[in-house]
Motif scaffolding. Structure first.
Motif, mmCIF file in Angstrom:
data_model
loop_
_atom_site.group_PDB
_atom_site.id
_atom_site.type_symbol
_atom_site.label_atom_id
_atom_site.label_comp_id
_atom_site.label_asym_id
_atom_site.label_seq_id
_atom_site.Cartn_x
_atom_site.Cartn_y
_atom_site.Cartn_z
ATOM 1 N N SER A 38 0.752 -1.284 -0.101
ATOM 2 C CA SER A 38 0.019 0.009 0.057
ATOM 3 C C SER A 38 0.899 1.162 -0.043
ATOM 4 O O SER A 38 0.480 2.060 -0.639
ATOM 5 C CB SER A 38 -0.929 -0.073 1.396
ATOM 6 N N TYR A 39 1.903 1.318 0.655
ATOM 7 C CA TYR A 39 2.888 2.428 0.792
ATOM 8 C C TYR A 39 4.051 2.361 0.090
ATOM 9 O O TYR A 39 5.104 3.160 0.156
ATOM 10 C CB TYR A 39 3.123 2.597 2.300
ATOM 11 N N ALA A 40 4.198 1.510 -0.868
ATOM 12 C CA ALA A 40 5.465 1.365 -1.812
ATOM 13 C C ALA A 40 6.753 1.235 -1.277
ATOM 14 O O ALA A 40 7.563 1.817 -1.457
ATOM 15 C CB ALA A 40 5.424 2.280 -2.974
ATOM 16 N N ILE A 41 6.751 0.598 -0.178
ATOM 17 C CA ILE A 41 7.888 0.372 0.562
ATOM 18 C C ILE A 41 8.304 -1.336 0.608
ATOM 19 O O ILE A 41 7.383 -2.113 0.613
ATOM 20 C CB ILE A 41 7.800 0.653 2.274
ATOM 21 N N PRO A 42 9.504 -1.665 0.270
ATOM 22 C CA PRO A 42 10.115 -3.119 0.298
ATOM 23 C C PRO A 42 9.662 -3.722 1.599
ATOM 24 O O PRO A 42 9.873 -3.118 2.652
ATOM 25 C CB PRO A 42 11.635 -2.831 -0.059
ATOM 26 N N ARG A 43 9.132 -4.999 1.594
ATOM 27 C CA ARG A 43 8.712 -5.724 2.610
ATOM 28 C C ARG A 43 9.711 -5.979 3.700
ATOM 29 O O ARG A 43 9.909 -5.672 4.880
ATOM 30 C CB ARG A 43 8.171 -6.924 2.125
ATOM 31 N N SER A 44 11.222 -6.122 2.973
ATOM 32 C CA SER A 44 12.221 -6.443 4.123
ATOM 33 C C SER A 44 12.591 -4.985 4.933
ATOM 34 O O SER A 44 13.037 -5.113 5.986
ATOM 35 C CB SER A 44 13.394 -6.896 3.422
ATOM 36 N N THR A 45 12.527 -4.179 3.908
ATOM 37 C CA THR A 45 13.054 -2.480 4.800
ATOM 38 C C THR A 45 11.868 -2.425 5.867
ATOM 39 O O THR A 45 12.168 -1.894 6.791
ATOM 40 C CB THR A 45 12.732 -1.754 3.615
ATOM 41 N N LEU A 46 10.434 -2.582 5.505
ATOM 42 C CA LEU A 46 9.735 -2.475 6.541
ATOM 43 C C LEU A 46 9.786 -3.566 7.647
ATOM 44 O O LEU A 46 9.771 -2.868 8.922
ATOM 45 C CB LEU A 46 8.238 -2.697 5.912
ATOM 46 N N ILE A 47 10.159 -4.717 7.532
ATOM 47 C CA ILE A 47 10.362 -5.618 8.565
ATOM 48 C C ILE A 47 11.704 -5.045 9.455
ATOM 49 O O ILE A 47 11.643 -5.106 10.843
ATOM 50 C CB ILE A 47 10.570 -6.891 8.208
ATOM 51 N N ARG A 48 12.474 -4.646 8.920
ATOM 52 C CA ARG A 48 13.795 -4.085 9.473
ATOM 53 C C ARG A 48 13.563 -2.897 10.183
ATOM 54 O O ARG A 48 14.029 -2.929 11.582
ATOM 55 C CB ARG A 48 14.915 -3.608 8.616
ATOM 56 N N HIS A 49 12.701 -1.794 9.829
ATOM 57 C CA HIS A 49 12.264 -0.873 10.605
ATOM 58 C C HIS A 49 11.539 -1.195 11.728
ATOM 59 O O HIS A 49 11.143 -0.323 12.830
ATOM 60 C CB HIS A 49 11.929 0.255 9.880
ATOM 61 N N LEU A 50 10.524 -2.331 11.659
ATOM 62 C CA LEU A 50 9.629 -2.616 12.683
ATOM 63 C C LEU A 50 10.281 -3.161 13.988
ATOM 64 O O LEU A 50 9.974 -3.083 15.053
ATOM 65 C CB LEU A 50 8.735 -3.719 11.991
ATOM 66 N N THR A 51 11.679 -3.791 13.843
ATOM 67 C CA THR A 51 12.272 -4.378 14.673
ATOM 68 C C THR A 51 13.260 -3.334 15.319
ATOM 69 O O THR A 51 13.934 -3.470 16.441
ATOM 70 C CB THR A 51 13.107 -5.505 14.185
ATOM 71 N N SER A 52 13.338 -2.139 14.737
ATOM 72 C CA SER A 52 14.547 -1.068 15.340
ATOM 73 C C SER A 52 13.432 0.079 15.817
ATOM 74 O O SER A 52 12.297 0.332 15.667
ATOM 75 C CB SER A 52 15.138 -0.624 14.254
ATOM 76 N N SER A 53 14.178 0.956 16.673
ATOM 77 C CA SER A 53 13.435 1.797 17.253
ATOM 78 C C SER A 53 13.458 3.293 16.783
ATOM 79 O O SER A 53 12.717 4.096 16.929
ATOM 80 C CB SER A 53 14.035 1.993 18.836
ATOM 81 N N THR A 54 14.039 3.297 15.607
ATOM 82 C CA THR A 54 14.249 4.542 14.952
ATOM 83 C C THR A 54 14.046 4.444 13.339
ATOM 84 O O THR A 54 14.018 3.312 12.751
ATOM 85 C CB THR A 54 15.796 4.892 14.902
ATOM 86 N N VAL A 55 13.678 5.506 12.656
ATOM 87 C CA VAL A 55 13.328 5.567 11.105
ATOM 88 C C VAL A 55 14.565 6.225 10.609
ATOM 89 O O VAL A 55 14.606 7.637 10.658
ATOM 90 C CB VAL A 55 11.969 6.209 11.231
ATOM 91 N N SER A 56 15.224 5.561 9.564
ATOM 92 C CA SER A 56 16.141 6.129 8.976
ATOM 93 C C SER A 56 15.884 6.043 7.518
ATOM 94 O O SER A 56 15.381 5.063 7.068
ATOM 95 C CB SER A 56 17.589 5.515 9.267
ATOM 96 N N THR A 57 16.057 7.059 6.922
ATOM 97 C CA THR A 57 15.971 7.268 5.375
ATOM 98 C C THR A 57 17.497 7.564 4.845
ATOM 99 O O THR A 57 17.287 8.048 3.412
ATOM 100 C CB THR A 57 14.845 8.333 4.954
ATOM 101 N N ARG A 58 18.431 7.509 5.523
ATOM 102 C CA ARG A 58 19.671 7.793 4.761
ATOM 103 C C ARG A 58 20.218 6.545 3.941
ATOM 104 O O ARG A 58 20.349 5.408 4.437
ATOM 105 C CB ARG A 58 20.641 7.862 6.072
ATOM 106 N N LEU A 59 20.850 6.742 2.663
ATOM 107 C CA LEU A 59 21.511 5.882 2.050
ATOM 108 C C LEU A 59 23.032 6.129 2.197
ATOM 109 O O LEU A 59 23.518 7.176 2.093
ATOM 110 C CB LEU A 59 20.902 6.024 0.491
ATOM 111 N N GLY A 60 23.855 5.037 2.102
ATOM 112 C CA GLY A 60 25.202 5.072 2.080
ATOM 113 C C GLY A 60 26.172 5.558 3.363
ATOM 114 O O GLY A 60 25.042 5.977 4.553
ATOM 115 N N PRO A 61 27.368 5.080 3.516
ATOM 116 C CA PRO A 61 27.951 5.198 4.744
ATOM 117 C C PRO A 61 28.198 6.654 5.147
ATOM 118 O O PRO A 61 28.970 6.901 6.434
ATOM 119 C CB PRO A 61 29.062 4.366 4.584
#
Length: 491
Positions: A38-61
């Motif tokens: 529904s929100y055009a987000i990869p499922r693995s990305t959504l699962i990873r953020h569900l298990t973490s306490s922060t929302v990060s949208t940064r790419l790269g190191p």
């Protein structure tokens, strides 16, 4: 790090808001797969953020050296420096960025041997802050920066407001007069077609420096432009100098080619001839403070006798307050330079002399003497329509560099400081209170001066521990008293 990096994939094409909404939907009972679709987000990305306490949208190191709030403060400081006419160059901005990172203990990839930020950082910094750019400033004398100050401008508008209370003064009776130089070799040159990459281009001129004459212009707050008055650098007038001049123009000459008391009186007769002021239709003439205008008793008496009110601009403010300088002169000189170029192209081998100036000025004057230019000049200076608040605090910022406090205010502040030095400290007051003795309580506004740093609100503290204004302070002239102290210390 590349200066112009181009993405090679479509990773993270979603936003932080989409991610937060997807997480909220899952926590509300929606399946992960459905929320991800529904929100055009990869499922693995959504699962990873569900298990973490922060929302990060940064790419790269790689992280930016300064966060958005710190960069905003840096941009504000750079713009404040520019407002005061003390803007800094690209190199100095890079040095300031290095000093900020070092003194605030921020991790950075800058070169510590040269102590300067890289060009790539500056390029990306400008992309993140598009309102900032590097431009070549116009040279402005210290006298102009110092002269255009609030007290002087306010005093001028007070006099102007008083003069405009006369109901007989209509826009066509409010006039501005000023002199400008006209050279046979104009300083401006138009762009021409040439070979790309060629190092040096040539353009024909009449001479290396040229001959200069003076033209006196006069316009009203409407479309009315009075014929120009010419002053030539020669001892005797020649009829050939008047060839092709605008109808109604007048001419004079002297050994300097500039305005003098005698010639200004001649021009004023020319002014009266075309304006025709009377008791029922007076005129307001706004001029600068040149000595030929202000130290001229004959002009003052003739103006009073012919119902002309004279208002003199404050010193070194004509670039802001004189309508002719604000709107007319630049356009006129551009058109005049174009006429000179056209003459040279149509007459190969012939140069422009004093005898051609009036003829070349005529079409330039006609093009520049428009209703729009006249109205814009008076409107942008706040003369007509009258607007004493036409200039903002940013316009007066350069003058604050040399502002000096009132000596009387300094004496009052010094007396108040000495009074406070004899007041009991906070710890002493508490000790006396504990012993149940009579105490003298200071007012709350004075007690605030003795407050500990921890008790002061941090809402307005800078985002940098050491701000840009500390590393590179805004310019401020020291008071004469401080200069004297410095001299005594040196001796």
């Amino acid at each position: 790090m590349p200066t112009n990096y181009k993405r090679k994939s479509n990773r993270q094409s979603w936003t932080a808001q989409q991610l937060e909404q997807a997480i909220k939907a899952v926590k509300s009972g929606s399946p992960v797969k459905t929320a991800a679709r529904s929100y055009a987000i990869p499922r693995s990305t959504l699962i990873r953020h569900l298990t973490s306490s922060t929302v990060s949208t940064r790419l790269g190191p790689i992280d930016s050296v300064f966060n958005s709030q710190q960069e905003e403060e840096l941009v504000k400081h750079l713009l404040d420096l520019e407002k005061k006419f003390y803007g800094i160059t690209m190199t100095n901005v890079r040095k300031l960025a290095f000093d900020l990172a070092e003194k605030n203990g921020l991790p950075h990839p800058f070169n510590k041997s040269t102590k300067i930020a890289g060009k790539a950082w500056l390029s990306n910094f400008l992309k993140r802050n598009p309102k900032l750019s590097f431009r070549k400033p116009e040279a402005t004398s210290a006298a102009r920066a110092r002269g255009f100050n609030k007290p002087a401008v306010s005093a001028f508008y007070d006099l102007l407001e008083e003069a405009l209370k006369d109901p007989k003064l209509t826009p066509d009776r409010v006039l501005n007069a000023d002199e400008t130089s006209v050279c046979t070799v104009p300083p401006k040159k138009s762009k021409v077609a040439a070979l790309k990459g060629k190092k040096q281009l040539g353009g024909i001129t009449s001479a290396e420096r040229g001959e200069t004459a003076t033209a006196v212009m006069c316009m009203s707050a409407t479309e009315q432009h009075r014929p120009p008055f010419f002053i030539f650098l020669r001892m005797r007038m020649h009829e050939a100098l008047k060839k092709g001049a605008s109808r109604g123009s007048k001419f004079a000459c002297n050994a300097s080619g500039y305005m003098t008391v005698e010639i200004f009186n001649e021009w004023f007769d020319h002014f009266l001839e075309h304006v025709k002021p009377s008791e029922d239709s007076p005129a307001l003439l706004i001029i600068d403070g040149h000595s030929s205008h202000t130290k001229n008793l004959a002009f003052t008496e003739k103006a009073r006798a012919n119902f002309v009110k004279v208002l003199v601009l404050p010193p070194h403010t004509s670039n802001k307050l004189q309508p002719l300088d604000v709107s007319f002169m630049a356009s006129f000189k551009t058109y005049y330079a174009q006429e000179v170029e056209r003459f040279l192209q149509q007459n190969p081998g012939i140069v422009v002399s004093q005898y051609d100036v009036a003829e070349l000025m005529k079409p330039a004057f006609i093009k520049a003497a428009t209703t729009e230019i006249a109205e814009n000049g008076f409107e942008k200076t706040g003369i007509w329509p009258f607007d004493r608040n036409i200039f903002s605090d940013d316009d007066f910022a350069p003058a604050t560099v040399t502002d000096q406090p009132d000596p009387e205010v300094l004496r009052e502040e010094e007396t108040f400081r000495l009074h406070l030095e004899g007041a009991p400290s906070q710890s002493t007051v508490n000790r006396i209170s504990c012993e149940d003795k009579e105490v003298q309580v200071l007012p709350e506004d004075i007690m605030a001066d003795f407050a500990e740093p921890d008790s002061i609100s941090t809402a307005n503290n800078p985002v940098f521990e050491i701000s840009p204004s500390i590393i590179l302070p805004l310019p401020k002239k020291v008071t004469p008293r401080e200069n004297a102290k410095q001299k005594r210390q040196l001796t």
